[in-house]
Design an enzyme around this catalytic site. Structure first.
Site, PDB file in Angstrom:
ATOM      1  N   GLY A   1      76.501  49.626 -77.044  1.00 36.39           N
ATOM      2  CA  GLY A   1      75.754  49.858 -75.805  1.00 36.39           C
ATOM      3  C   GLY A   1      74.259  49.648 -75.938  1.00 36.39           C
ATOM      4  CD  GLN A   2      69.398  50.339 -72.054  1.00 28.47           C
ATOM      5  OE1 GLN A   2      69.933  51.255 -71.440  1.00 28.47           O
ATOM      6  NE2 GLN A   2      68.185  49.914 -71.761  1.00 28.47           N
TER       7      GLN A   2
ATOM      8  CG  ASP B   1      81.543  50.342 -78.194  1.00 30.93           C
ATOM      9  OD1 ASP B   1      80.329  50.560 -78.035  1.00 30.93           O
ATOM     10  OD2 ASP B   1      82.368  50.362 -77.244  1.00 30.93           O
ATOM     11  CB  ILE B   2      86.131  51.707 -76.544  1.00 37.26           C
ATOM     12  CG1 ILE B   2      87.561  51.808 -76.045  1.00 37.26           C
ATOM     13  CG2 ILE B   2      85.282  50.964 -75.538  1.00 37.26           C
ATOM     14  CD1 ILE B   2      88.275  53.003 -76.527  1.00 37.26           C
TER      15      ILE B   2
ATOM     16  CE1 TYR C   1      75.159  59.888 -68.161  1.00 36.70           C
ATOM     17  CE2 TYR C   1      73.193  60.382 -66.885  1.00 36.70           C
ATOM     18  CZ  TYR C   1      73.779  59.942 -68.053  1.00 36.70           C
ATOM     19  OH  TYR C   1      72.985  59.555 -69.113  1.00 36.70           O
TER      20      TYR C   1
ATOM     21  CE  LYS D   1      74.727  62.163 -70.894  1.00 33.58           C
ATOM     22  NZ  LYS D   1      75.144  61.812 -72.256  1.00 33.58           N
TER      23      LYS D   1
END
Ligand code: NAD
Length: 316
Positions: A12-13, A35-36, A143, A147
């Site tokens: 990812g980023q 990763d997946i 989201y 968190k």
């Protein structure tokens, strides 16, 4: 002795740049990327890479045991904008992956955990200016809910089971190597790509929507700093506010115009405007600055300069 590190969500980023940085510091052989899927070939081909499903306890544990891992950076998550489209999937991924890693630490398979939180933990009832570390937190996105709940669990695992978990509330992260993965601050990356490709950009937020942002190099440095700080220095075990700069779409467009005078921005707010409007505009990160000496380096114009420089090379 170097830590033995597993990065989950390394394609990812943020995970991708964290992988490069940690390999530079601790050596390629000590940093396992996972990763997946094989979605970022630069990462897959740059060192040891494993397929790991963060939602599957056995999958994570097998990798931890195979490589004798002691430290996990859990970067897999579903981000704010995508999470609004798939609320239950976001809840499932963000919570299950966190419990899997915290439980591995509780059971002493690993010693140390990094898990990123976000400014999305705040909501419309939070003070928007210079948002304090301790304040009202009523997030309105799924989201943000994951968190905030995640922060509570991190602190709980530290208090009850002495799990060494460390966390940062990242603001919007701006970078050029890997594209962002479905967040509300993605516009601040897309705008540089479009400025170079088309000299124009249609922004999905209103021109005066101020949000806290940070250049990737600063975000990675904050992550390295909190993870390498002495245990006693880490006084907050939920998640630290960290801040760098704050700007509006109008201000980033002005910054780009200094380098590309013909650049034009138009505004067509969509559902992401509601998310952005519920978040702080500026963040008070004095605890991070005091406890483990956090300092940011990049201003908006520094970021614009670096983004345009690097992306020009990429597009050539
Ligand atoms: P991203 O979407 O770019 O990357 C997430 C990665 O996780 C992807 O490579 C994806 O393939 C992987 N992944 C998804 N499901 C998985 C699974 N089941 N098992 C293993 N890997 C899986 O996200 P990012 O921007 O790099 O964010 C990393 C972390 O930082 C996340 O926790 C995010 O909430 C947080 N964060 C990011 C920002 C930002 O601006 N990018 C801001 C605040 C917080």
């Amino acid at each position: 002795m170097n830590p033995r590190i597993l990065i989950i969500g390394a394609c990812g980023q943020i995970g991708s740049e964290l992988t490069y940085k940690l390999r530079h510091i601790y050596g390629n052989e000590n940093v396992i990327a996972s990763d997946i899927s094989y979605s970022n070939l630069d990462i897959v081909n740059s060192g040891i890479f494993e397929i790991v499903d963060a939602k599957d306890y056995a999958s994570v544990k097998t990798c931890v045991e195979k490589f004798n891992i002691d430290t996990v950076y859990l970067m897999a998550a579903m981000l704010s904008a995508t999470g609004e489209k798939y609320p239950m999937k976001a809840w499932d991924l963000n919570m299950t992956s966190l419990f899997n890693v915290l439980n591995l630490a509780k059971s002493k398979f690993i010693d140390k955990v990094f898990w990123p939180s976000s400014i999305a933990v705040f909501g419309p009832t939070t003070p928007v200016d210079y948002t304090p570390q301790y304040t009202i937190m009523e997030p309105t996105t799924v989201y943000g809910i994951t968190k905030q709940v995640g922060e509570r669990w991190c602190e709980y695992y530290y208090n009850k089971y002495n799990v060494d978990v460390r966390s940062l509330r990242y603001p919007g992260i701006i970078s050029w190597k890997t594209l962002p993965g479905g967040g509300t601050t993605d516009y601040a990356v897309e705008i540089y790509h479009e400025a170079l490709k088309n000299k124009s950009y249609e922004c999905f937020l209103k021109e005066d929507t101020a949000l806290p942002m940070m250049f990737m190099d600063d975000a990675i440095q904050a992550t390295v700093d909190i993870m390498s700080a002495e245990t006693d220095a880490i006084k907050i075990r939920s998640s630290y506010n960290v801040a760098a700069i704050s700007f509006t779409p109008k201000a980033i467009a002005e910054s780009i115009k200094k380098y590309i005078p013909e650049f034009e921005i138009t505004y067509k707010p969509d559902y992401r405007q509601d998310i952005a409007s519920s978040w702080p505009q500026t963040i008070n990160d004095s605890y991070a600055r005091q406890d483990w000496k956090w300092r940011h380096k990049f201003s908006l114009d520094d970021i614009t300069n670096e983004m345009l420089l690097q992306l020009r090379k990429t597009y050539k």
